[in-house]
Scaffold this active site. Structure first.
Site, PDB file in Angstrom:
ATOM      1  N   SER A   1     -20.004  12.800  -4.993  1.00  0.00           N
ATOM      2  CA  SER A   1     -19.071  11.311  -4.829  1.00  0.00           C
ATOM      3  C   SER A   1     -19.222  10.363  -5.899  1.00  0.00           C
ATOM      4  O   SER A   1     -18.339   9.823  -6.325  1.00  0.00           O
ATOM      5  CB  SER A   1     -19.521  10.634  -3.329  1.00  0.00           C
ATOM      6  OG  SER A   1     -19.072  11.678  -2.202  1.00  0.00           O
TER       7      SER A   1
ATOM      8  N   ARG B   1     -21.317   1.429  -4.727  1.00  0.00           N
ATOM      9  CA  ARG B   1     -21.472   1.896  -3.411  1.00  0.00           C
ATOM     10  C   ARG B   1     -20.320   1.081  -2.414  1.00  0.00           C
ATOM     11  O   ARG B   1     -20.216   1.855  -1.700  1.00  0.00           O
ATOM     12  CB  ARG B   1     -22.972   1.253  -3.067  1.00  0.00           C
ATOM     13  CG  ARG B   1     -23.294   1.985  -1.592  1.00  0.00           C
ATOM     14  CD  ARG B   1     -24.671   1.864  -1.162  1.00  0.00           C
ATOM     15  NE  ARG B   1     -25.328   2.916  -2.040  1.00  0.00           N
ATOM     16  CZ  ARG B   1     -25.256   4.256  -1.575  1.00  0.00           C
ATOM     17  NH1 ARG B   1     -24.687   4.549  -0.480  1.00  0.00           N
ATOM     18  NH2 ARG B   1     -26.057   5.204  -2.305  1.00  0.00           N
TER      19      ARG B   1
ATOM     20  N   HIS C   1     -17.471   3.776  -2.812  1.00  0.00           N
ATOM     21  CA  HIS C   1     -17.893   4.981  -2.061  1.00  0.00           C
ATOM     22  C   HIS C   1     -17.746   4.579  -0.670  1.00  0.00           C
ATOM     23  O   HIS C   1     -17.259   5.749   0.068  1.00  0.00           O
ATOM     24  CB  HIS C   1     -19.505   5.103  -2.463  1.00  0.00           C
ATOM     25  CG  HIS C   1     -20.133   6.368  -1.676  1.00  0.00           C
ATOM     26  ND1 HIS C   1     -20.631   6.187  -0.388  1.00  0.00           N
ATOM     27  CD2 HIS C   1     -20.149   7.805  -1.765  1.00  0.00           C
ATOM     28  CE1 HIS C   1     -20.998   7.340   0.011  1.00  0.00           C
ATOM     29  NE2 HIS C   1     -20.860   8.355  -0.761  1.00  0.00           N
TER      30      HIS C   1
END
Length: 212
Positions: free
Chosen positions: A14, A42, A45
């Site tokens: 990812s 993040r 993500h």
């Protein structure tokens, strides 16, 4: 069907894809620091939203203050149980930090009724009485952000930092702009976007970077 089953490999892939997309759509984009890169990536993500390259604002002392608080066994207060559930408690337990969501506590409900304010505001009032170092994490309630700023202006909040990323249409954008313009070290998502999942992702990015 062929697909990746290993959780670690899924996350690694990812983040590779995220960087590839950044290189494609924003070839000139530069992160200010390695920790900022980890936080923003993040966030992307968690949300699959590349707007966070631009709308996630990290004040100059926010990460340093959060790290200091964590090293000093701070208490984390969230505005939702969803945000609390998403935070990596294994790391928090290991480093001696406590964590609470007071929104459903009877004391919070009684104070909200007494003062005719939201439970989110009442929870901030109660948490502010904690003399321990503390970090507030808001992913849902603009009124909690407003109340934290009010208490800070009165010298009664004593928070190391606020992660302020409420999502929504009523008060979310404005409350976050007030937070950016306050004296509180903060990590803020500008505009309407945000949420409890994002709030948890931001603190997790810091926990993973420094304590994993």
């Amino acid at each position: 069907m062929e697909y990746i089953k290993n959780p670690g490999m899924i996350e690694e892939k990812s983040f590779e894809i995220i960087q590839d997309i950044i290189d494609e759509i924003r070839a000139d984009y530069n992160f200010k620091s390695e920790i900022e890169e980890m936080i923003i990536k993040r966030a992307i993500h968690t949300t699959a939203d590349f707007d966070y390259l631009d709308i996630l604002k990290i004040s100059d002392g926010a990460v340093e203050n959060i790290l200091q608080a964590l090293n000093n066994k701070a208490t984390i207060y969230t505005d939702t149980n969803m945000a609390l559930s998403g935070i990596n408690k294994r790391i928090l337990d290991r480093i001696g930090c406590k964590y609470y969501c007071l929104i459903s506590d009877e004391k919070t409900a009684n104070l909200a009724k007494e003062k005719q304010i939201t439970r989110s505001m009442a929870a901030v009032d109660i948490a502010a009485q904690d003399e321990n170092e503390k970090i507030f994490i808001f992913g849902n309630a603009p009124t909690a952000v407003y109340r934290a700023i009010e208490l800070d202006n009165e010298g009664r909040l004593n928070a190391n930092a606020i992660i302020g990323v409420p999502v929504g249409f009523v008060g979310a954008q404005d409350s976050k702009e007030e937070l950016i313009n306050s004296n509180i070290e903060s990590i803020v998502s500008q505009g309407r976007k945000g949420g409890s999942n994002l709030a948890a992702a931001i603190i997790n990015a810091i926990l993973y970077y420094y304590f994993r």
